[in-house]
Design an enzyme around this catalytic site. Structure first.
Site, mmCIF file in Angstrom:
data_model
loop_
_atom_site.group_PDB
_atom_site.id
_atom_site.type_symbol
_atom_site.label_atom_id
_atom_site.label_comp_id
_atom_site.label_asym_id
_atom_site.label_seq_id
_atom_site.Cartn_x
_atom_site.Cartn_y
_atom_site.Cartn_z
ATOM 1 N N ASP A 253 -9.129 -0.586 6.619
ATOM 2 C CA ASP A 253 -8.789 -2.006 6.608
ATOM 3 C C ASP A 253 -9.405 -2.716 5.405
ATOM 4 O O ASP A 253 -10.603 -2.586 5.132
ATOM 5 C CB ASP A 253 -9.293 -2.657 7.907
ATOM 6 C CG ASP A 253 -8.969 -4.127 7.989
ATOM 7 O OD1 ASP A 253 -7.771 -4.466 8.040
ATOM 8 O OD2 ASP A 253 -9.910 -4.952 7.992
ATOM 9 N N GLU A 290 -5.729 -0.262 2.863
ATOM 10 C CA GLU A 290 -5.106 -1.574 2.717
ATOM 11 C C GLU A 290 -5.893 -2.285 1.629
ATOM 12 O O GLU A 290 -7.073 -2.579 1.799
ATOM 13 C CB GLU A 290 -5.172 -2.376 4.010
ATOM 14 C CG GLU A 290 -4.533 -3.751 3.859
ATOM 15 C CD GLU A 290 -5.004 -4.765 4.880
ATOM 16 O OE1 GLU A 290 -4.329 -5.799 5.033
ATOM 17 O OE2 GLU A 290 -6.057 -4.545 5.510
ATOM 18 N N HIS A 389 1.847 -5.478 11.640
ATOM 19 C CA HIS A 389 1.181 -6.313 12.638
ATOM 20 C C HIS A 389 0.727 -7.635 12.026
ATOM 21 O O HIS A 389 0.829 -8.689 12.644
ATOM 22 C CB HIS A 389 -0.010 -5.562 13.240
ATOM 23 C CG HIS A 389 -1.177 -5.451 12.323
ATOM 24 N ND1 HIS A 389 -1.321 -4.439 11.394
ATOM 25 C CD2 HIS A 389 -2.271 -6.242 12.162
ATOM 26 C CE1 HIS A 389 -2.440 -4.605 10.716
ATOM 27 N NE2 HIS A 389 -3.034 -5.696 11.154
ATOM 28 N N GLN A 391 1.968 -9.270 9.321
ATOM 29 C CA GLN A 391 3.058 -10.141 8.902
ATOM 30 C C GLN A 391 3.805 -10.744 10.081
ATOM 31 O O GLN A 391 4.497 -11.752 9.917
ATOM 32 C CB GLN A 391 4.033 -9.354 8.014
ATOM 33 C CG GLN A 391 3.387 -8.672 6.819
ATOM 34 C CD GLN A 391 2.706 -9.638 5.855
ATOM 35 O OE1 GLN A 391 2.952 -10.839 5.903
ATOM 36 N NE2 GLN A 391 1.835 -9.132 5.007
ATOM 37 N N GLY A 393 2.094 -10.967 13.556
ATOM 38 C CA GLY A 393 1.110 -11.620 14.407
ATOM 39 C C GLY A 393 0.453 -12.828 13.785
ATOM 40 O O GLY A 393 -0.048 -13.705 14.496
#
Length: 588
Positions: A253, A290, A389, A391, A393
């Site tokens: 992440d 990411e 998730h 884009q 949430g």
């Protein structure tokens, strides 16, 4: 049977091991620990009479969980419980893995993938993914977090598996079942920060630093005093997931928030560790970052003497998503603004995963990114998506991209993504155009924290004109609304989309060379009827899409066999292609 308990607490004068101390117990057995080298404390004791539960007290303070706890059965504020990972039952001795270049990824949130919200229930749906053509399941974070429900990015026990999902044995059983079905499993892990509730690491040692900051909390100490042990903590965590749980890879992440000023970056060490485990086991291990930096050095190969890049195996390419989102929805606010440029789609579908490859970013108010040489850095190292998730949430009401556009536009996006050279990633339910939203939800017991989150999201979305529409993250109804409805998969409108995704994913798996061609001709033209024709031609495949417009327009049929159409049906005959508004034809 005795067990040696250890804790790194370099600044402590006294550390006690507390055995037992379940929530219903008034007291725990207290065992003084002995200080060893490097700030490590140790004690040997029998945990069996206490159901394997234990905690630590530093300098007479309150009991805190083990930073390396494998299980928090009573919650993140309660004692830890020992787990014997060697006792997991495995049947995957014949598993050989899925190399990154063959990955078709499916991002999955365990808690809302099924109504039960468990590993066991998710395992029962693996046949759906196999039939779809998926090769890799990417689980959103399962490290223990507060409460029962949450996204997982506020986890506070990086070594523990969330109990509500099924705990450590549940995860092991899921991975074993996935391997039996021919699916690799990646896990999303968060190394850049911990959540605000249940974070006790700082009571043990200098895990965090005030020299750096992240948008979500204190930065992890990667380069200050004591950081050798902090780095070992993260490296050992990676080794645990890849070895003890047989995971095939990790999604890291927001690695741009890993502030590391050392000559050898933590990411390079993580990549080297994964490569060593892969070489030793004969099974590919992929670390996918990411990253917000648009820097191909993230996945460039490591070289001797510090030459080359960080050596990670893949990275998300958000620019592909952004360009597709603007093309399909017309939204161009915030960071989407630059992607309204007519050249954005030809760039990300024709030559590079990074639209910003050194160009000016109006959102950042500076130049951003670096060019990618796809002859050096393979295109499959870049993971692209139509929706993730984040884009979905992080929109006010969690609406998916297909909730605001015609089904034909969703199909256009799917065709462009799945025929592109980048590694595709779907978000659960995308393949059948799920009607359910996916919203932000939490389960904090501290009311001040819950209220702070409510107010923060309301204020954030008010800036976008969405005030008053934001679901309460703490409401159980928000979780229920976000849970996939599997009964709709067979309905006609959903089945048609599912068939398109299945057809394109199976074609992709059968023709890897065509799917990974690095060059493409991308032409955008007015259709003369109020719409646009987009033609993408790369070696082995041609996509002709029409967005908007009125009536039917005709175009020459590209040479080759028709692979897929949406809406389904005969795209034309006699060398003429008939395209209605929001439709797509794929030929090979």
């Amino acid at each position: 049977m005795t067990h040696e308990f250890t804790l790194w607490a370099p600044d402590a004068d006294r550390v006690d091991l507390l055995l037992g101390a379940r929530p219903e117990e008034a007291d725990a057995a207290r065992v003084p620990m002995e200080r060893g080298e490097g700030g490590w404390w140790a004690a040997t004791a029998d945990p069996a009479p206490h159901d394997g539960r234990y905690a630590f007290a530093v300098d007479g303070g309150t009991a805190v969980p083990d930073p390396r706890s494998r299980h928090q059965p009573d919650g993140v504020h309660a004692p830890s419980r020992l787990v014997d990972t060697d006792a997991f039952a495995w049947s995957d001795d014949a598993w050989t893995g899925v190399p990154m270049e063959r990955a078709a990824v499916y991002e999955l949130h365990v808690g809302t993938f099924t109504p039960e919200g468990t590993f066991a229930a998710a395992a029962e749906r693996l046949d759906h993914l196999v039939d779809l053509g998926i090769t890799v399941v990417e689980l959103m974070p399962v490290a223990a977090f507060p409460g029962r429900h949450g996204w997982g990015y506020d986890g506070v026990a990086p070594y523990a598996v969330h109990d509500a999902y099924g705990g450590p044995t549940g995860l092991a059983a899921f991975v074993d079942a996935a391997h039996a079905a021919g699916l690799a499993v990646w896990l999303d892990v968060v190394y850049n920060h911990l959540g605000p509730s249940g974070n006790y690491l700082s009571q043990a040692g200098p895990y965090f630093t005030d020299r750096h900051h992240t948008p979500w909390g204190d930065a992890v100490n990667l380069d200050g005093p004591g950081s050798d042990e902090v780095r070992a903590y993260l490296l050992d965590n990676t080794a645990m997931w890849l070895q003890d749980y047989h995971l095939d890879g990790l999604r890291l992440d927001a690695v741009h928030a890993l502030h590391d000023e050392r000559a050898v970056h933590l990411l390079e060490e993580l990549a080297a560790l994964a490569d060593e485990i892969a070489a030793r086991t004969g099974i590919p291990r992929s670390l996918v970052a990411e990253s917000d930096r648009n820097d191909p050095a993230t996945v460039s190969r490591r070289g001797p003497g510090g030459a080359g890049g960080l050596g990670l195996h893949g990275q998300w390419a958000d620019d592909v998503h952004h360009a597709l989102h603007v093309l399909l929805t017309g939204e161009a606010q915030g960071y989407y603004a630059d992607f309204a440029d007519p050249g954005a789609i030809p760039a990300v579908l024709g030559r590079t995963p990074f639209f910003h490859d050194g160009t000016f970013s109006s959102f950042r108010e500076r130049a951003h990114g670096r060019p990618v040489d796809l002859e050096v850095t393979e295109p499959w190292r870049f993971v692209a998506s139509l929706q993730t998730h984040d884009q979905i949430g992080n929109r006010a009401v969690g609406d998916r991209i297909h909730h605001g556009i015609p089904a034909g536009r969703h199909a256009v996006g799917a065709a462009l993504l799945l025929t592109a050279p980048w590694t595709p990633m779907l978000f659960m339910g995308e393949e059948w155009a799920a009607s359910t939203p996916w919203q932000y939800f939490t389960d904090h017991e501290e009311e001040w924290l819950a209220q702070s989150i409510r107010e923060g999201r309301q204020a954030e979305f008010a800036e976008h004109g969405w005030a008053g529409q934001v679901p309460d993250p703490q409401d159980a109804g928000t979780v229920a609304a976000s849970t996939l409805d599997w009964s709709e998969v067979g309905d006609d409108e959903h089945a048609r989309m599912l068939d398109l995704y299945r057809t394109l994913l199976r074609w992709r798996a059968a023709t890897p060379a065509a799917a990974r061609g690095t060059t493409a001709s991308v032409v955008r033209e007015d259709d003369g009827r109020g719409g646009e024709i987009l033609t993408v031609e790369r070696p082995g495949v041609v996509v002709v899409a029409r967005l908007g417009g009125e009536g039917t327009v005709e175009r020459d049929v590209p040479a080759g066999e028709v692979l897929a159409t949406f809406p389904p049906g005969d795209p034309g005959d006699g060398g003429v292609l008939r395209l209605g508004p929001d439709s797509v034809v794929v030929t090979r």
